[in-house]
Scaffold this motif. Structure first.
Motif, PDB file in Angstrom:
ATOM      1  N   ASN A   1       8.759 -18.305  14.859  1.00  0.00           N
ATOM      2  CA  ASN A   1       7.914 -18.777  13.751  1.00  0.00           C
ATOM      3  C   ASN A   1       6.436 -18.575  14.054  1.00  0.00           C
ATOM      4  O   ASN A   1       5.608 -19.477  13.905  1.00  0.00           O
ATOM      5  CB  ASN A   1       8.190 -20.260  13.456  1.00  0.00           C
ATOM      6  N   THR A   2       6.096 -17.378  14.475  1.00  0.00           N
ATOM      7  CA  THR A   2       4.699 -17.022  14.711  1.00  0.00           C
ATOM      8  C   THR A   2       4.394 -15.712  13.983  1.00  0.00           C
ATOM      9  O   THR A   2       5.293 -14.900  13.727  1.00  0.00           O
ATOM     10  CB  THR A   2       4.393 -16.846  16.211  1.00  0.00           C
ATOM     11  N   ALA A   3       3.127 -15.529  13.660  1.00  0.00           N
ATOM     12  CA  ALA A   3       2.671 -14.298  13.002  1.00  0.00           C
ATOM     13  C   ALA A   3       1.370 -13.858  13.648  1.00  0.00           C
ATOM     14  O   ALA A   3       0.471 -14.678  13.869  1.00  0.00           O
ATOM     15  CB  ALA A   3       2.477 -14.532  11.505  1.00  0.00           C
ATOM     16  N   TYR A   4       1.287 -12.585  13.960  1.00  0.00           N
ATOM     17  CA  TYR A   4       0.043 -12.067  14.514  1.00  0.00           C
ATOM     18  C   TYR A   4      -0.228 -10.687  13.932  1.00  0.00           C
ATOM     19  O   TYR A   4       0.653 -10.015  13.419  1.00  0.00           O
ATOM     20  CB  TYR A   4       0.083 -12.031  16.043  1.00  0.00           C
ATOM     21  N   PHE A   5      -1.498 -10.314  14.030  1.00  0.00           N
ATOM     22  CA  PHE A   5      -1.958  -9.044  13.471  1.00  0.00           C
ATOM     23  C   PHE A   5      -2.541  -8.197  14.598  1.00  0.00           C
ATOM     24  O   PHE A   5      -3.333  -8.685  15.419  1.00  0.00           O
ATOM     25  CB  PHE A   5      -3.033  -9.276  12.403  1.00  0.00           C
ATOM     26  N   THR A   6      -2.134  -6.943  14.635  1.00  0.00           N
ATOM     27  CA  THR A   6      -2.653  -6.031  15.646  1.00  0.00           C
ATOM     28  C   THR A   6      -2.907  -4.675  15.007  1.00  0.00           C
ATOM     29  O   THR A   6      -2.670  -4.482  13.817  1.00  0.00           O
ATOM     30  CB  THR A   6      -1.672  -5.899  16.830  1.00  0.00           C
ATOM     31  N   ARG A   7      -3.418  -3.728  15.789  1.00  0.00           N
ATOM     32  CA  ARG A   7      -3.657  -2.362  15.302  1.00  0.00           C
ATOM     33  C   ARG A   7      -2.641  -1.434  15.951  1.00  0.00           C
ATOM     34  O   ARG A   7      -2.320  -1.584  17.129  1.00  0.00           O
ATOM     35  CB  ARG A   7      -5.067  -1.890  15.643  1.00  0.00           C
ATOM     36  N   GLN A   8      -2.189  -0.454  15.171  1.00  0.00           N
ATOM     37  CA  GLN A   8      -1.157   0.440  15.699  1.00  0.00           C
ATOM     38  C   GLN A   8      -1.222   1.785  14.989  1.00  0.00           C
ATOM     39  O   GLN A   8      -1.494   1.858  13.797  1.00  0.00           O
ATOM     40  CB  GLN A   8       0.225  -0.193  15.498  1.00  0.00           C
ATOM     41  N   ASN A   9      -0.987   2.858  15.748  1.00  0.00           N
ATOM     42  CA  ASN A   9      -0.800   4.180  15.141  1.00  0.00           C
ATOM     43  C   ASN A   9       0.552   4.213  14.450  1.00  0.00           C
ATOM     44  O   ASN A   9       1.569   3.816  15.026  1.00  0.00           O
ATOM     45  CB  ASN A   9      -0.863   5.268  16.207  1.00  0.00           C
ATOM     46  N   LEU A  10       0.572   4.697  13.216  1.00  0.00           N
ATOM     47  CA  LEU A  10       1.772   4.580  12.399  1.00  0.00           C
ATOM     48  C   LEU A  10       2.461   5.903  12.108  1.00  0.00           C
ATOM     49  O   LEU A  10       3.674   5.956  11.971  1.00  0.00           O
ATOM     50  CB  LEU A  10       1.416   3.905  11.066  1.00  0.00           C
ATOM     51  N   GLY A  11       1.689   6.980  11.967  1.00  0.00           N
ATOM     52  CA  GLY A  11       2.320   8.251  11.646  1.00  0.00           C
ATOM     53  C   GLY A  11       1.546   9.002  10.585  1.00  0.00           C
ATOM     54  O   GLY A  11       0.327   8.979  10.530  1.00  0.00           O
ATOM     55  N   LYS A  12       2.273   9.636   9.672  1.00  0.00           N
ATOM     56  CA  LYS A  12       1.687  10.521   8.674  1.00  0.00           C
ATOM     57  C   LYS A  12       1.621   9.829   7.312  1.00  0.00           C
ATOM     58  O   LYS A  12       2.577   9.206   6.876  1.00  0.00           O
ATOM     59  CB  LYS A  12       2.517  11.800   8.566  1.00  0.00           C
ATOM     60  N   ILE A  13       0.470   9.943   6.666  1.00  0.00           N
ATOM     61  CA  ILE A  13       0.305   9.409   5.329  1.00  0.00           C
ATOM     62  C   ILE A  13      -0.418  10.449   4.482  1.00  0.00           C
ATOM     63  O   ILE A  13      -1.378  11.073   4.942  1.00  0.00           O
ATOM     64  CB  ILE A  13      -0.460   8.064   5.340  1.00  0.00           C
ATOM     65  N   ASP A  14       0.073  10.684   3.268  1.00  0.00           N
ATOM     66  CA  ASP A  14      -0.494  11.712   2.386  1.00  0.00           C
ATOM     67  C   ASP A  14      -1.056  11.056   1.134  1.00  0.00           C
ATOM     68  O   ASP A  14      -0.480  10.109   0.591  1.00  0.00           O
ATOM     69  CB  ASP A  14       0.573  12.732   1.988  1.00  0.00           C
ATOM     70  N   ALA A  15      -2.175  11.607   0.658  1.00  0.00           N
ATOM     71  CA  ALA A  15      -2.786  11.127  -0.585  1.00  0.00           C
ATOM     72  C   ALA A  15      -3.148  12.335  -1.444  1.00  0.00           C
ATOM     73  O   ALA A  15      -3.743  13.302  -0.957  1.00  0.00           O
ATOM     74  CB  ALA A  15      -4.025  10.290  -0.293  1.00  0.00           C
ATOM     75  N   TYR A  16      -2.763  12.278  -2.719  1.00  0.00           N
ATOM     76  CA  TYR A  16      -3.083  13.327  -3.682  1.00  0.00           C
ATOM     77  C   TYR A  16      -3.707  12.662  -4.903  1.00  0.00           C
ATOM     78  O   TYR A  16      -3.313  11.556  -5.285  1.00  0.00           O
ATOM     79  CB  TYR A  16      -1.832  14.095  -4.103  1.00  0.00           C
ATOM     80  N   GLY A  17      -4.653  13.337  -5.539  1.00  0.00           N
ATOM     81  CA  GLY A  17      -5.246  12.710  -6.697  1.00  0.00           C
ATOM     82  C   GLY A  17      -6.127  13.639  -7.508  1.00  0.00           C
ATOM     83  O   GLY A  17      -6.428  14.769  -7.104  1.00  0.00           O
ATOM     84  N   ILE A  18      -6.505  13.144  -8.679  1.00  0.00           N
ATOM     85  CA  ILE A  18      -7.500  13.806  -9.516  1.00  0.00           C
ATOM     86  C   ILE A  18      -8.541  12.767  -9.904  1.00  0.00           C
ATOM     87  O   ILE A  18      -8.230  11.568 -10.003  1.00  0.00           O
ATOM     88  CB  ILE A  18      -6.880  14.438 -10.784  1.00  0.00           C
ATOM     89  N   HIS A  19      -9.783  13.202 -10.074  1.00  0.00           N
ATOM     90  CA  HIS A  19     -10.814  12.282 -10.537  1.00  0.00           C
ATOM     91  C   HIS A  19     -11.807  13.047 -11.400  1.00  0.00           C
ATOM     92  O   HIS A  19     -11.971  14.261 -11.280  1.00  0.00           O
ATOM     93  CB  HIS A  19     -11.517  11.581  -9.363  1.00  0.00           C
ATOM     94  N   SER A  20     -12.474  12.316 -12.275  1.00  0.00           N
ATOM     95  CA  SER A  20     -13.403  12.940 -13.209  1.00  0.00           C
ATOM     96  C   SER A  20     -14.644  12.069 -13.354  1.00  0.00           C
ATOM     97  O   SER A  20     -14.606  10.854 -13.138  1.00  0.00           O
ATOM     98  CB  SER A  20     -12.752  13.134 -14.578  1.00  0.00           C
TER      99      SER A  20
END
Length: 813
Positions: free
Chosen positions: A632-651
């Motif tokens: 029953n504990t929660a903690y936050f840390t930093r970690q390398n996760l892998g590959k993430i892709d983002a695609y988009g259009i903007h105007s």
């Protein structure tokens, strides 16, 4: 004397032609331009600034003497058409076309007549004809000085109000992308998190000309920042004279706060001085709501904070024009005071999921005092090599940044029957960051429309983090915990070299570059005798290709590879406790992430644009939650996760609805996708998100100089890794009145009228079930009064490329 009579006839003619060519060229190579500055009544105008440009680039400059006379030497003349600009306070700018003769080495202009401005015009700070927003080939520009919404605010608030930029607490990012670098005058700010917020909050908007969002910077820029750069461009006096701007601001949230600022710009012949001094107090009272689901219980927390920050800072800058070809810049920044006091009062209700009754309560008081100090000194020397735009730029920078923080936490668990217990901690953290940076840049004009740029950069950074941690239970004394106390040293040395080629033509322009960076890192946990080393050499290509399709249209294609290094606090392993069941910590084993960013932009009439982009990131890292369902504990840390892709259009599109109503529209539609194993399951998601921003400007009364703004912001459901963000947005409104011949301004702004901007995070994956909402005070009222002394035109500062710009943004992410 050269004798030709005994030379055969064909050779005589050849030599004669060569002499006819060489003699005029030798005369034209050194051309003197002379003239005299007068007014329309033929009275002498002394101390006028004389500047000569070629293809909009400054070649040389001078100042007319007491009799109005001036002489300027043009070296290595390669064009027959130059432009001379003559300026003086109270007069309109005079431009004269200089036609260099084919024979002779002097151009006599005679009287250069300056026309007087009207009294009202001379008293106004003129900033040009730019729109509030501009979409350029390689960047989006927010002209802050034209924004009512940004009036009386600071650098942080101005960035937060930039279309396409999202702020959440003390973090900022480009919509639809992750990993951003913040720069001031092309100098990377080596801070982030609370410290970046404090640093940018000390820059008044009265000193900001524009904010630039650069998605694909060239090889000359540091490779840090996966999704690009946010660059703040400061103002600088253009003509001779003194300008003082005083600003007072009052903000009403739950509590009232105030700020005051005096900025100055002074120029006299070879000397330019600029800077500001400011101070104020900001009080905020955010409330955080958190719910953590364990197999048998729900932990619901409400954490009410009272944060008081007192600050003052000073910036002193000077430009010394040593000659027509040499300029020395000295800039120093220092905070005079930066003290933050935080009082947190948290109540956690633990409810059984079987009977939905309260099992126990946890009441926590958390008190933090933080003292921040920084000193930054930049030296820049620029030497013009010739009259074609070739130059050498040499910079040297020093940064020292220190924080001292003490924290006292007391947490009491009320669990019937008679099993109450108390958990107490005290911690003391001291951090010192020191950075030395040197940089050398060479820009060479090879031929008409072709230039070559190359440079070197070296950076040495050390951080010393000392952390003492004490804990105690119930009424017992506080005892140092050697498992938590630690001493963490971190050294990072980055050596870089780059080269780029710039070709401009009638229909096609391009810049192609390559940057190499060698990084040497040593992280040491002193008490554990653990040393972590990293060494890597990486290449970062970049390309900006632009094709003019027709008179109204152009197509731009950009590509860049970038790196996102963990911030110094991301690597710091010390634990920050919220209560005995909830804490956060850094990760000294983090590795940098790398991205490939490509974008295609179509621009119509230099106003309307639409773009499509792809951002592919490897080794992505961020803060993540770990919920331990067994303890029953929660903690936050930093970690390398892998590959993430983002695609988009903007105007981006500006419209004028009526003569008194104009609209600027920014729209994004992007898609995030990620697939990787996590917690023994496969995390596989894709999410479309829409973002829209509408800026509405109204002229209520042109005669009375009364204007207004209403701005709308909305973002739909989004997700990055485990975190799903629910839709949010805001409506801002403001009105501004300029009077006293436009030297005085009174503005009133109301932000987040309907209190809809705070985001809510939801995590629902495997055994991780968690919600979080920071109900910070996004709705508030701001009143600003500004008065300008002096009758000078203030233009934006041309940034001197300083060296430790990269280190000044990562000091505390």
């Amino acid at each position: 004397m050269l004798k030709l009579k005994n030379t055969p006839m064909p050779v005589q003619r050849i030599l004669f032609v060569i002499l006819l060519y060489i003699i005029p060229v030798s005369l034209i190579a050194q051309v003197h331009v002379t003239g005299k500055t007068t007014d329309s009544e033929k009275k002498i105008v002394s101390s006028a600034t004389i500047t000569i440009t070629l293809n909009e680039k400054v070649i040389t400059s001078a100042v007319s003497d007491e009799q109005g006379n001036f002489t300027i030497q043009l070296s290595d003349v390669t064009s027959h058409n130059y432009i001379l600009h003559a300026t003086h306070v109270g007069y309109r700018e005079k431009m004269v076309l200089i036609i260099v003769p084919k024979a002779g080495n002097e151009v006599r202009l005679g009287n250069v007549v300056l026309d007087k401005e009207s009294k009202e015009l001379a008293a106004v700070s003129i900033t040009g004809k730019e729109n509030i927003y501009e979409q350029k080939a390689d960047r989006f520009v927010f002209n802050v000085e034209k924004s009512l919404e940004a009036t009386g605010s600071n650098g942080w608030d101005a960035i937060s109000k930039t279309p396409g930029i999202q702020s959440n607490g003390n973090t900022i990012s480009i919509i639809g992308k992750s990993g951003i670098t913040v720069m001031v005058n092309d100098r990377k700010v080596q801070l982030s998190g609370d410290e970046l917020f404090a640093y940018l909050s000390a820059i008044p908007t009265e000193n900001i000309a524009a904010i630039e969002v650069i998605s694909n910077p060239g090889a000359r820029y540091d490779a840090a920042g996966n999704s690009g750069i946010i660059n703040i461009r400061l103002k600088k006096n253009k003509n001779e004279g003194l300008v003082l701007i005083g600003t007072g601001t009052y903000e009403q949230r739950t509590s009232g706060t105030y700020t005051g600022n005096i900025s100055y710009n002074y120029r006299k012949k070879w000397l330019t001085l600029y800077g500001f001094i400011n101070g104020g107090q900001r009080i905020t009272q955010p409330v955080e709501h958190q719910q953590i689901y364990y197999p048998a219980s729900l932990w619901a927390s409400e954490n009410a904070k009272h944060i008081t920050r007192n600050y003052s800072s000073v910036q002193l800058g000077a430009d010394f024009t040593l000659s027509n070809k040499d300029v020395l810049t000295v800039l120093t920044e220092r905070n005079l005071t930066s003290k933050t006091k935080e009082d947190h009062n948290s109540l956690t209700n633990i409810t059984g999921l079987s009977n939905y009754k309260t099992d126990s309560l946890i009441e926590t008081g958390n008190h933090i005092n933080r003292d921040l100090n920084y000193t930054n000194i930049d030296l820049t020397y620029k030497h013009m090599l010739d009259g074609k735009g070739s130059n050498i730029l040499l910079t040297g920078d020093y940064l020292q940044y220190t924080t001292d923080q003490d924290q006292a936490l007391s947490s009491v668990t009320y669990a019937p029957p008679a099993s109450d217990h108390r958990f107490n901690t005290a911690s003391y953290a001291a951090q010192t960051i020191t950075n030395y940076t040197g940089r050398l840049d060479l820009e060479k004009q090879i031929s008409k429309g072709l230039s070559f740029t190359t440079g070197l950069r070296t950076s040495f950074t050390t951080t010393d983090n000392n952390y003492l941690f004490y804990r105690g239970y119930d009424q017992g004394p506080l005892i140092e915990d050697p498992n938590q106390s630690n001493h963490f040293n971190y050294q990072e040395n980055v050596q870089a070299a780059y080269a780029s080629v710039n070709k401009t033509g009638k229909r096609i322009n391009f810049v192609a570059g390559l940057r190499a960076e060698y990084t040497d890192i040593t992280g040491e946990l002193v008490d554990q005798h653990e040393i972590n080393k990293q060494h890597y050499l990486k290449l970062f290509p970049s390309l900006n290709y632009q094709q003019i399709l027709n008179q109204n249209s152009k197509l731009t294609i950009t590509y860049g590879r970038r790196i996102n290094r963990p911030s110094f606090s991301d690597l710091n392993p010390f634990k920050y406790y919220i209560n005995q069941y909830n804490y956060s910590e850094g990760n000294p084993a983090l590795r940098p992430s790398y991205s490939n960013n490509a974008e295609v932009t179509y621009t119509y009439k230099e106003k309307y644009s639409i773009a499509a982009y792809a951002l592919l990131t490897n080794n992505f890292f961020q803060q993540i939650p770990f919920i331990d369902v067994t303890r029953n504990t929660a903690y936050f840390t930093r970690q390398n996760l892998g590959k993430i892709d983002a695609y988009g259009i903007h105007s981006y599109a500006p419209f004028r609805i009526t003569p008194a109503w104009s609209v600027n529209s920014t729209l994004y539609l992007f898609y995030y996708s990620m697939k990787l194993p996590y917690l023994n399951e496969m995390l596989d998601y894709g999410q479309f998100t829409f973002y829209g921003y509408l800026n509405n400007q109204f002229t209520i009364s042109a005669k009375k100089n009364l204007t207004a703004e209403i701005n709308f912001n909305y973002q739909s459901l989004s997700q990055i890794f485990l975190y799903r963000y629910r839709p949010n947005g805001y409506v801002d409104a403001g009105v501004k009145w300029s009077f006293a011949k436009k030297q005085a301004t009174l503005a009133m702004n109301v932000y987040d009228l309907f209190k809809t901007y705070p985001q809510q995070q939801v995590v629902n994956f495997a055994t991780q079930h968690y919600t979080f909402k920071n109900a910070y005070e996004s709705r508030y009222l701001r009143l600003t009064f500004t008065y300008r002394f002096g009758k000078q035109t203030v233009k934006d500062r041309k940034a001197s490329k300083t060296g430790n710009s990269e280190e000044f943004n990562r000091a505390n992410n």
